[in-house]
Design a protein around this motif. Structure first.
Motif, PDB file in Angstrom:
ATOM      1  N   UNK A  54      -8.284  -5.025   1.053  1.00 52.83           N
ATOM      2  CA  UNK A  54      -9.359  -4.269   1.863  1.00 52.83           C
ATOM      3  C   UNK A  54      -9.175  -2.682   1.672  1.00 52.83           C
ATOM      4  N   UNK A  55      -8.429  -2.500   0.773  1.00 48.52           N
ATOM      5  CA  UNK A  55      -7.696  -1.119   0.691  1.00 48.52           C
ATOM      6  C   UNK A  55      -7.925  -0.269  -0.794  1.00 48.52           C
ATOM      7  N   UNK A  56      -8.591  -0.836  -1.607  1.00 45.77           N
ATOM      8  CA  UNK A  56      -8.365  -0.348  -3.000  1.00 45.77           C
ATOM      9  C   UNK A  56      -9.527   0.687  -3.142  1.00 45.77           C
ATOM     10  N   UNK A  57     -10.239   0.706  -2.363  1.00 43.21           N
ATOM     11  CA  UNK A  57     -11.709   1.860  -2.418  1.00 43.21           C
ATOM     12  C   UNK A  57     -11.091   3.347  -2.560  1.00 43.21           C
ATOM     13  N   UNK A  58     -11.783   3.880  -3.579  1.00 41.58           N
ATOM     14  CA  UNK A  58     -11.829   5.446  -3.467  1.00 41.58           C
ATOM     15  C   UNK A  58     -12.368   6.050  -2.370  1.00 41.58           C
TER      16      UNK A  58
ATOM     17  N   UNK B 150       0.739  -1.286  -0.136  1.00 38.86           N
ATOM     18  CA  UNK B 150       0.052   0.055  -0.080  1.00 38.86           C
ATOM     19  C   UNK B 150       0.787   1.279  -0.073  1.00 38.86           C
ATOM     20  N   UNK B 151      -0.016   2.408  -0.218  1.00 37.04           N
ATOM     21  CA  UNK B 151       0.695   3.601  -0.396  1.00 37.04           C
ATOM     22  C   UNK B 151      -0.112   4.781   0.458  1.00 37.04           C
ATOM     23  N   UNK B 152       0.384   5.716   0.967  1.00 32.58           N
ATOM     24  CA  UNK B 152      -0.552   6.777   1.707  1.00 32.58           C
ATOM     25  C   UNK B 152      -1.558   7.207   0.782  1.00 32.58           C
ATOM     26  N   UNK B 153      -2.629   7.892   1.256  1.00 32.10           N
ATOM     27  CA  UNK B 153      -3.873   8.140   0.586  1.00 32.10           C
ATOM     28  C   UNK B 153      -3.384   9.486  -0.384  1.00 32.10           C
ATOM     29  N   UNK B 154      -2.465  10.138   0.164  1.00 34.71           N
ATOM     30  CA  UNK B 154      -1.959  11.079  -0.979  1.00 34.71           C
ATOM     31  C   UNK B 154      -1.308  10.759  -2.274  1.00 34.71           C
ATOM     32  N   UNK B 155      -0.360   9.696  -1.875  1.00 29.53           N
ATOM     33  CA  UNK B 155       0.396   9.190  -3.022  1.00 29.53           C
ATOM     34  C   UNK B 155      -0.526   8.241  -3.921  1.00 29.53           C
ATOM     35  N   UNK B 156      -1.753   7.515  -3.531  1.00 22.54           N
ATOM     36  CA  UNK B 156      -2.696   6.954  -4.393  1.00 22.54           C
ATOM     37  C   UNK B 156      -3.343   8.081  -5.146  1.00 22.54           C
ATOM     38  N   UNK B 157      -3.476   9.011  -4.274  1.00 21.91           N
ATOM     39  CA  UNK B 157      -4.685  10.371  -5.196  1.00 21.91           C
ATOM     40  C   UNK B 157      -3.589  10.828  -6.454  1.00 21.91           C
TER      41      UNK B 157
ATOM     42  N   UNK C  53     -15.539   1.087  -3.057  1.00 24.24           N
ATOM     43  CA  UNK C  53     -15.505   1.159  -1.442  1.00 24.24           C
ATOM     44  C   UNK C  53     -14.458   0.181  -0.943  1.00 24.24           C
ATOM     45  N   UNK C  54     -13.787   0.452  -0.104  1.00 19.26           N
ATOM     46  CA  UNK C  54     -13.023  -0.527   0.754  1.00 19.26           C
ATOM     47  C   UNK C  54     -13.638  -1.703   0.988  1.00 19.26           C
ATOM     48  N   UNK C  55     -13.093  -2.666   0.896  1.00 17.65           N
ATOM     49  CA  UNK C  55     -13.670  -4.269   1.097  1.00 17.65           C
ATOM     50  C   UNK C  55     -13.468  -4.501   2.542  1.00 17.65           C
ATOM     51  N   UNK C  56     -12.714  -3.941   3.322  1.00 17.23           N
ATOM     52  CA  UNK C  56     -12.566  -4.194   4.953  1.00 17.23           C
ATOM     53  C   UNK C  56     -11.637  -3.111   5.403  1.00 17.23           C
TER      54      UNK C  56
ATOM     55  N   UNK D 170     -15.012  10.130   1.152  1.00 14.14           N
ATOM     56  CA  UNK D 170     -14.166  10.336   0.247  1.00 14.14           C
ATOM     57  C   UNK D 170     -12.865  10.127   0.796  1.00 14.14           C
ATOM     58  N   UNK D 171     -11.998   9.357  -0.008  1.00  7.74           N
ATOM     59  CA  UNK D 171     -10.576   9.533   0.016  1.00  7.74           C
ATOM     60  C   UNK D 171     -10.037  10.769  -0.905  1.00  7.74           C
TER      61      UNK D 171
END
Length: 381
Positions: free
Chosen positions: A310-314, A267-274, A299-302, A321-322
């Motif tokens: 669990x953490x691919x959601x937008x 995973x990466x941080x929310x900012x990096x993902x954005x 949506x996150x699956x978990x 919102x992320x």
């Protein structure tokens, strides 16, 4: 002198978008707690033009004699039947796939008779949603065994080719306007490209309207992990595929995402993902061979930060919102209404929106959420 050389290089390497590019989102509607209309309006509000979802063969084959909508498929069925249409501004991509407890013991079809039963499922789906589903994706990650489970034997490739061939014929017989795609490989993985090339040599392109790809890069070498490196690789893949087929091949990125969990999980941080998602969307929108991009997922699956799935959601599980979702909400209306051009020297990137302005960045530099929002908002003014 450097500035002149850089400008010349940029001008010699442009990519141009074609009209009608779908920017969509993957969903798991049957797992969500609210109505399909709620999610349809939510998705539309963020500016997405398509939804990728579906339900498996096994979920509707309730006994050997018939198929029908079940409690497990109600939400997706309601979306495909009622909400999804062009007038709402949101079309759909239906994923056809997986085994049957009655006919394949939950695994891959192992012979033509079992494939023919799968094609009956395809026909049932297409008859039910004729004129309502824009895209059909035949199977999901066949090569990887997604949705099949461990210990299930993958049959020889000629059976998969037969499955695609018969499914394509059935879809076009019922709904000639439907767009049919298959493949769902990662073009960053040599073994998956080799597998696809083998199918192409055996005639795959006669039975699809395009190839679907899942170019996840979060666990890849650094050279291709960022959006810029990914697209250098995807451009090479597309050029090689076009050379092999002797024609331009439409590509559909039906899954792509950046998990926002811990580094341990990729995973990466929310900012990096954005930042990655904005760059990737702009780069995809400027490639004329890419006809659609579906982000995975809504949506996150978990809630387990160490589980990347669990953490691919937008959006978080509470649907807040992320950062990536907010930036896309500002960006997508611009992409839908305008021609996009990208020029680069593989370090300096200039994305031009015809008649409006430019977004620029330097590869390897990190920009804040506020900086990206300012870059996008300048195009909206």
């Amino acid at each position: 002198m450097f500035a002149k050389i850089l400008l010349l290089t940029l001008l010699l390497s442009p990519f141009y978008v074609l009209a009608n590019l779908d920017i969509g989102i993957g969903t798991h509607l049957n797992n969500y707690k609210n109505s399909s209309k709620h999610y349809g309006e939510l998705i539309k509000g963020y500016g997405f033009t398509s939804v990728r979802d579906g339900f498996s063969w096994n979920s509707i084959q309730t006994n050997p004699a018939r198929m029908n909508v079940t409690e497990k498929t109600l939400n997706a069925d309601a979306f495909f039947s009622n909400y999804n249409n062009e007038s709402n501004g949101v079309n759909s991509l239906f994923v056809l796939g997986y085994g049957s407890n009655f006919y394949t013991e939950g695994g891959y079809p192992q012979n033509r008779e079992q494939v023919n039963k799968f094609v009956d499922y395809v026909g049932w789906v297409v008859n039910r949603y004729k004129g309502k589903v824009k895209y059909y994706e035949i199977w999901n990650e066949w090569l990887l065994g997604t949705g099949i489970g461990r210990g299930k034997t993958r049959p020889k490739d000629d059976l998969f080719l037969y499955l695609v061939q018969q499914s394509y014929k059935k879809i076009k017989e019922i709904d000639p306007n439907a767009i049919v795609i298959a493949g769902s490989i990662n073009p960053l993985h040599k073994n998956e490209v080799t597998w696809l090339n083998g199918l192409v040599k055996q005639g795959l392109m006669s039975y699809v309207d395009g190839i679907s790809i899942h170019p996840y890069a979060f666990n890849e070498p650094k050279s291709v992990r960022d959006p810029e490196g990914s697209f250098i690789a995807i451009d090479k893949f597309e050029a090689s595929l076009s050379k092999l087929t002797g024609k331009n091949v439409p590509l559909y990125i039906t899954e792509m995402g950046y998990p926002t969990g811990t580094e341990f999980s990729g995973g990466v941080s929310n900012i990096q993902a954005a930042q990655n998602i904005v760059k990737y969307t702009l780069l995809a929108a400027s490639r004329n061979y890419i006809k659609g991009l579906w982000w995975y997922d809504l949506i996150d699956d978990g809630s387990d930060q160490d589980n990347k799935e669990h953490n691919f959601g937008l959006l978080y599980q509470n649907e807040k919102s992320k950062e990536a979702a907010v930036l896309l909400k500002a960006l997508l209306p611009i992409i839908k209404k305008n021609d996009i051009t990208t020029t680069s020297d593989n370090e300096n990137y200039v994305v031009s929106v015809k008649g409006i302005g430019q977004v620029t960045w330097i590869r390897g530099e990190n920009y804040s959420y506020q900086e990206w929002l300012m870059k996008i908002n300048k195009l909206n003014n």
